[in-house]
Design a protein around this motif. Structure first.
Motif, mmCIF file in Angstrom:
data_model
loop_
_atom_site.group_PDB
_atom_site.id
_atom_site.type_symbol
_atom_site.label_atom_id
_atom_site.label_comp_id
_atom_site.label_asym_id
_atom_site.label_seq_id
_atom_site.Cartn_x
_atom_site.Cartn_y
_atom_site.Cartn_z
ATOM 1 N N THR A 1 31.873 12.668 42.893
ATOM 2 C CA THR A 1 30.669 13.085 43.615
ATOM 3 C C THR A 1 30.657 14.591 43.859
ATOM 4 O O THR A 1 29.602 15.220 43.822
ATOM 5 C CB THR A 1 30.556 12.346 44.954
ATOM 6 O OG1 THR A 1 31.752 12.549 45.712
ATOM 7 C CG2 THR A 1 30.346 10.863 44.759
ATOM 8 N N THR B 1 29.681 16.143 40.574
ATOM 9 C CA THR B 1 28.265 15.905 40.335
ATOM 10 C C THR B 1 27.408 16.874 41.148
ATOM 11 O O THR B 1 26.395 17.383 40.660
ATOM 12 C CB THR B 1 27.899 14.446 40.669
ATOM 13 O OG1 THR B 1 28.737 13.577 39.905
ATOM 14 C CG2 THR B 1 26.454 14.145 40.344
ATOM 15 N N SER B 2 27.811 17.155 42.370
ATOM 16 C CA SER B 2 27.080 18.115 43.201
ATOM 17 C C SER B 2 27.122 19.508 42.585
ATOM 18 O O SER B 2 26.114 20.224 42.575
ATOM 19 C CB SER B 2 27.680 18.177 44.605
ATOM 20 O OG SER B 2 27.726 16.926 45.195
#
Length: 67
Positions: free
Chosen positions: A4, A7-8
């Motif tokens: 995550t 992905t950010s």
């Protein structure tokens, strides 16, 4: 590194590049500014894309993606 987090970072890089070239297209920033954003954000994008591709969901190890 968590997927995550990667992905950010990917999203931030893509948004920065798209925003710079969009602002250039409508005439709010000069060409050199859009190029500077691209030169900084594109290598980050490539590195994070490699990490996102290779990072498994549960392991916390950062894979070696080569050079």
């Amino acid at each position: 590194m968590k997927k995550t987090t990667v992905t950010s970072g990917l999203a931030a890089s893509v948004i920065a590049i798209a925003a710079a070239w969009g602002l250039l297209a409508i005439g709010l920033i000069p060409l050199i500014a859009a190029e500077a954003v691209t030169v900084i954000a594109f290598p980050v994008l490539v590195l994070l894309l490699g990490l996102w591709w290779r990072a498994p969901g549960g392991e916390e190890d950062i894979p070696f993606i080569g050079y």
